[in-house]
Design a protein around this motif. Structure first.
Motif, PDB file in Angstrom:
ATOM      1  N   GLU A   1       0.820  -1.213   0.000  1.00 46.47           N
ATOM      2  CA  GLU A   1       0.000   0.000   0.000  1.00 46.47           C
ATOM      3  C   GLU A   1       0.856   1.267   0.000  1.00 46.47           C
ATOM      4  OE1 GLU A   1      -3.363   0.121   2.479  1.00 46.47           O
ATOM      5  OE2 GLU A   1      -3.637  -2.065   2.526  1.00 46.47           O
ATOM      6  N   LEU A   2       0.285   2.319  -0.568  1.00 49.21           N
ATOM      7  CA  LEU A   2       0.834   3.661  -0.402  1.00 49.21           C
ATOM      8  C   LEU A   2       0.334   4.214   0.921  1.00 49.21           C
ATOM      9  CD1 LEU A   2       2.279   6.211  -1.669  1.00 49.21           C
ATOM     10  CD2 LEU A   2      -0.014   6.917  -2.376  1.00 49.21           C
ATOM     11  N   ALA A   3       1.260   4.756   1.727  1.00 52.72           N
ATOM     12  CA  ALA A   3       0.906   5.358   3.007  1.00 52.72           C
ATOM     13  C   ALA A   3       1.125   6.865   2.940  1.00 52.72           C
ATOM     14  CB  ALA A   3       1.746   4.764   4.127  1.00 52.72           C
ATOM     15  N   VAL A   4       0.164   7.596   3.476  1.00 50.68           N
ATOM     16  CA  VAL A   4       0.234   9.055   3.566  1.00 50.68           C
ATOM     17  C   VAL A   4       0.621   9.419   4.995  1.00 50.68           C
ATOM     18  CG1 VAL A   4      -1.005  11.225   3.237  1.00 50.68           C
ATOM     19  CG2 VAL A   4      -1.630   9.216   1.862  1.00 50.68           C
TER      20      VAL A   4
ATOM     21  N   GLU B   1       8.935  10.376   1.540  1.00 48.69           N
ATOM     22  CA  GLU B   1       9.240  11.222   0.391  1.00 48.69           C
ATOM     23  C   GLU B   1       8.317  12.439   0.434  1.00 48.69           C
ATOM     24  OE1 GLU B   1      10.570  13.205  -2.116  1.00 48.69           O
ATOM     25  OE2 GLU B   1      11.535  11.256  -2.499  1.00 48.69           O
ATOM     26  N   THR B   2       8.917  13.629   0.572  1.00 49.87           N
ATOM     27  CA  THR B   2       8.120  14.846   0.731  1.00 49.87           C
ATOM     28  C   THR B   2       7.913  15.610  -0.575  1.00 49.87           C
ATOM     29  OG1 THR B   2      10.033  16.258   1.229  1.00 49.87           O
ATOM     30  CG2 THR B   2       9.007  15.095   3.080  1.00 49.87           C
ATOM     31  N   ASP B   3       8.596  15.212  -1.630  1.00 54.41           N
ATOM     32  CA  ASP B   3       8.541  15.976  -2.885  1.00 54.41           C
ATOM     33  C   ASP B   3       7.461  15.467  -3.832  1.00 54.41           C
ATOM     34  OD1 ASP B   3      10.525  17.678  -2.075  1.00 54.41           O
ATOM     35  OD2 ASP B   3      12.137  16.564  -3.054  1.00 54.41           O
ATOM     36  N   LEU B   4       6.374  14.944  -3.293  1.00 52.30           N
ATOM     37  CA  LEU B   4       5.231  14.521  -4.091  1.00 52.30           C
ATOM     38  C   LEU B   4       4.003  15.283  -3.628  1.00 52.30           C
ATOM     39  CD1 LEU B   4       5.695  10.633  -3.949  1.00 52.30           C
ATOM     40  CD2 LEU B   4       6.059  12.055  -5.970  1.00 52.30           C
ATOM     41  N   ASP B   5       3.233  15.806  -4.571  1.00 53.01           N
ATOM     42  CA  ASP B   5       1.934  16.352  -4.195  1.00 53.01           C
ATOM     43  C   ASP B   5       0.880  15.278  -4.437  1.00 53.01           C
ATOM     44  OD1 ASP B   5       1.525  16.302  -6.943  1.00 53.01           O
ATOM     45  OD2 ASP B   5       1.581  18.482  -7.183  1.00 53.01           O
ATOM     46  N   VAL B   6      -0.356  15.590  -4.110  1.00 52.10           N
ATOM     47  CA  VAL B   6      -1.414  14.592  -4.230  1.00 52.10           C
ATOM     48  C   VAL B   6      -1.569  14.120  -5.676  1.00 52.10           C
ATOM     49  CG1 VAL B   6      -3.905  14.236  -4.053  1.00 52.10           C
ATOM     50  CG2 VAL B   6      -2.675  15.310  -2.177  1.00 52.10           C
TER      51      VAL B   6
ATOM     52  N   ASP C   1      -0.644   8.592  -9.065  1.00 51.20           N
ATOM     53  CA  ASP C   1      -0.309   7.812 -10.262  1.00 51.20           C
ATOM     54  C   ASP C   1       1.086   7.218 -10.108  1.00 51.20           C
ATOM     55  OD1 ASP C   1      -0.456   6.634 -12.735  1.00 51.20           O
ATOM     56  OD2 ASP C   1      -0.091   8.479 -13.869  1.00 51.20           O
ATOM     57  N   LEU C   2       1.244   6.375  -9.092  1.00 50.50           N
ATOM     58  CA  LEU C   2       2.523   5.727  -8.808  1.00 50.50           C
ATOM     59  C   LEU C   2       2.366   4.215  -8.917  1.00 50.50           C
ATOM     60  CD1 LEU C   2       3.627   7.674  -5.594  1.00 50.50           C
ATOM     61  CD2 LEU C   2       4.344   8.128  -7.962  1.00 50.50           C
ATOM     62  N   GLY C   3       3.378   3.564  -9.448  1.00 47.24           N
ATOM     63  CA  GLY C   3       3.370   2.111  -9.512  1.00 47.24           C
ATOM     64  C   GLY C   3       3.616   1.500  -8.146  1.00 47.24           C
ATOM     65  N   ILE C   4       2.896   0.409  -7.845  1.00 51.20           N
ATOM     66  CA  ILE C   4       3.071  -0.344  -6.595  1.00 51.20           C
ATOM     67  C   ILE C   4       3.386  -1.786  -6.959  1.00 51.20           C
ATOM     68  CG2 ILE C   4       2.004  -1.136  -4.452  1.00 51.20           C
ATOM     69  CD1 ILE C   4       0.112   1.148  -4.529  1.00 51.20           C
ATOM     70  N   GLN C   5       4.418  -2.330  -6.311  1.00 54.62           N
ATOM     71  CA  GLN C   5       4.785  -3.717  -6.558  1.00 54.62           C
ATOM     72  C   GLN C   5       5.094  -4.413  -5.243  1.00 54.62           C
ATOM     73  OE1 GLN C   5       7.608  -5.681  -9.792  1.00 54.62           O
ATOM     74  NE2 GLN C   5       8.844  -4.774  -8.175  1.00 54.62           N
ATOM     75  N   CYS C   6       4.714  -5.678  -5.167  1.00 56.73           N
ATOM     76  CA  CYS C   6       5.093  -6.507  -4.028  1.00 56.73           C
ATOM     77  C   CYS C   6       5.744  -7.782  -4.554  1.00 56.73           C
ATOM     78  CB  CYS C   6       3.877  -6.863  -3.176  1.00 56.73           C
ATOM     79  SG  CYS C   6       4.261  -7.942  -1.773  1.00 56.73           S
ATOM     80  N   THR C   7       6.882  -8.123  -3.980  1.00 58.24           N
ATOM     81  CA  THR C   7       7.534  -9.388  -4.305  1.00 58.24           C
ATOM     82  C   THR C   7       7.704 -10.204  -3.032  1.00 58.24           C
ATOM     83  OG1 THR C   7       9.794  -8.533  -4.028  1.00 58.24           O
ATOM     84  CG2 THR C   7       8.806  -8.343  -6.228  1.00 58.24           C
TER      85      THR C   7
ATOM     86  N   SER D   1       7.566  -2.125  -3.102  1.00 63.47           N
ATOM     87  CA  SER D   1       8.246  -1.031  -3.799  1.00 63.47           C
ATOM     88  C   SER D   1       7.207  -0.083  -4.370  1.00 63.47           C
ATOM     89  CB  SER D   1       9.121  -1.562  -4.933  1.00 63.47           C
ATOM     90  OG  SER D   1      10.141  -2.414  -4.433  1.00 63.47           O
ATOM     91  N   ILE D   2       7.418   1.211  -4.151  1.00 64.35           N
ATOM     92  CA  ILE D   2       6.531   2.226  -4.710  1.00 64.35           C
ATOM     93  C   ILE D   2       7.361   3.202  -5.524  1.00 64.35           C
ATOM     94  CG2 ILE D   2       4.856   4.037  -4.233  1.00 64.35           C
ATOM     95  CD1 ILE D   2       3.964   2.561  -1.823  1.00 64.35           C
ATOM     96  N   GLU D   3       6.945   3.405  -6.745  1.00 62.82           N
ATOM     97  CA  GLU D   3       7.624   4.285  -7.680  1.00 62.82           C
ATOM     98  C   GLU D   3       7.866   5.661  -7.059  1.00 62.82           C
ATOM     99  OE1 GLU D   3       6.681   6.172 -12.138  1.00 62.82           O
ATOM    100  OE2 GLU D   3       5.190   4.953 -11.077  1.00 62.82           O
ATOM    101  N   GLY D   4       9.109   6.135  -7.160  1.00 65.46           N
ATOM    102  CA  GLY D   4       9.442   7.460  -6.669  1.00 65.46           C
ATOM    103  C   GLY D   4       9.643   7.551  -5.170  1.00 65.46           C
ATOM    104  N   ILE D   5       9.462   6.444  -4.467  1.00 65.32           N
ATOM    105  CA  ILE D   5       9.629   6.462  -3.010  1.00 65.32           C
ATOM    106  C   ILE D   5      10.747   5.528  -2.583  1.00 65.32           C
ATOM    107  CG2 ILE D   5       8.527   5.982  -0.789  1.00 65.32           C
ATOM    108  CD1 ILE D   5       5.869   6.865  -2.043  1.00 65.32           C
ATOM    109  N   GLY D   6      10.588   4.244  -2.783  1.00 66.96           N
ATOM    110  CA  GLY D   6      11.628   3.302  -2.382  1.00 66.96           C
ATOM    111  C   GLY D   6      11.037   1.939  -2.083  1.00 66.96           C
TER     112      GLY D   6
END
Length: 261
Positions: free
Chosen positions: A114-117, A173-178, A183-189, A246-251
């Motif tokens: 999941e993406l966490a805010v 990651e603070t350099d993302l706005d809403v 529109d970020l890719g999410i992957q789980c392995t 893994s989330i695109e642009g975050i880590g």
């Protein structure tokens, strides 16, 4: 800016992560805390020399269920008419590299990428158009779930709130706005094999509307975390597995599953 929370020589601090190559990352130690005005100290330590901790210690983790249509479908559930939330306690939070302890009362543990805010300041009744103003940034999360317990118990506190069930990280990651975060890719392995692959663009209810929805009911505090739902592909975890979100642009958030001691 990527803000990490870490320990070194028995001390805990926040630092700004600098660099692009994984083996060359360094932390510029922050003077103060990231929820207020702060300065970079200029004192830098290699990331390889520290232990990364959960990037925040939330007062509460608020998670939204079935916010991706295909995930709801894969578990035989209807898409909800309105967002519905549940809580994960602060004791469920661990960081990247920490161990997920397989609960003794379950025989069916699942991963949920999941993406966490991360909330940056105290707020209540936030309109959707002002959500950017209250967000510190974003991180990766794994809403680890005792699926068999979730199925047989009407209330999800034990199934989703047990100790170590909320890995967060590796940093904020603070350099993302809403708009960008939507529109970020999410992957789980699991053990290097892909299990989940989706995008935050597939959310039923947007990030802004989720925060507006929950802040109608309760005050959000600095460091509180909102989990935004998981794409399809959830599946079992076994003792010994290594799960990575893994989330695109975050880590990438990585944890190993162990037997509960």
């Amino acid at each position: 800016m990527r803000i990490a929370r870490f320990s070194i020589d028995g001390n805990v601090a926040f630092g700004a992560v600098e660099g692009d190559k994984p083996d060359e990352l360094v932390l510029d130690i922050i003077k103060g805390i990231p929820f207020a005005d702060f300065e970079l100290s200029g004192t830098k330590v290699p990331l390889s020399k520290v232990r990364l901790l959960p990037p925040v210690l939330p007062n509460k983790v608020i998670a939204f269920g079935r916010n991706y249509a295909e995930h709801a479908k894969e578990l035989g559930n209807e898409v909800p008419d309105a967002p519905f939330a549940f809580f994960k306690p602060s004791t469920s939070v661990i960081g990247t590299g920490d161990e997920i302890q397989y609960p003794s009362f379950s025989q069916e543990l699942h991963h949920e990428a999941e993406l966490a805010v991360v909330i940056g300041r105290m707020c209540r009744e936030v309109p959707p158009e002002r959500v950017n103003d209250v967000i510190l940034g974003y991180t990766a999360a794994n809403d680890v779930t005792a699926r068999d317990v979730q199925k047989r118990e009407k209330q999800w506190a034990r199934a989703k709130g047990f100790d170590t069930s909320c890995p967060l990280g590796p940093w904020v990651e603070t350099d993302l706005d809403v708009a960008a975060a939507s529109d970020l890719g999410i992957q789980c392995t699991v053990n290097g094999q892909q299990r989940q692959l989706g995008s935050t663009s597939q959310m039923i209810t947007s990030i802004a509307d989720l925060i507006a929805n929950i802040s109608e009911a309760m005050t959000l505090l600095p460091g509180d975390v909102i989990l935004t739902g998981t794409p399809e592909g959830v599946g079992p975890l076994q003792i010994g597995d290594e799960v990575a979100v893994s989330i695109e642009g975050i880590g990438t958030l990585t944890n190993k599953v162990v037997k509960r001691g």
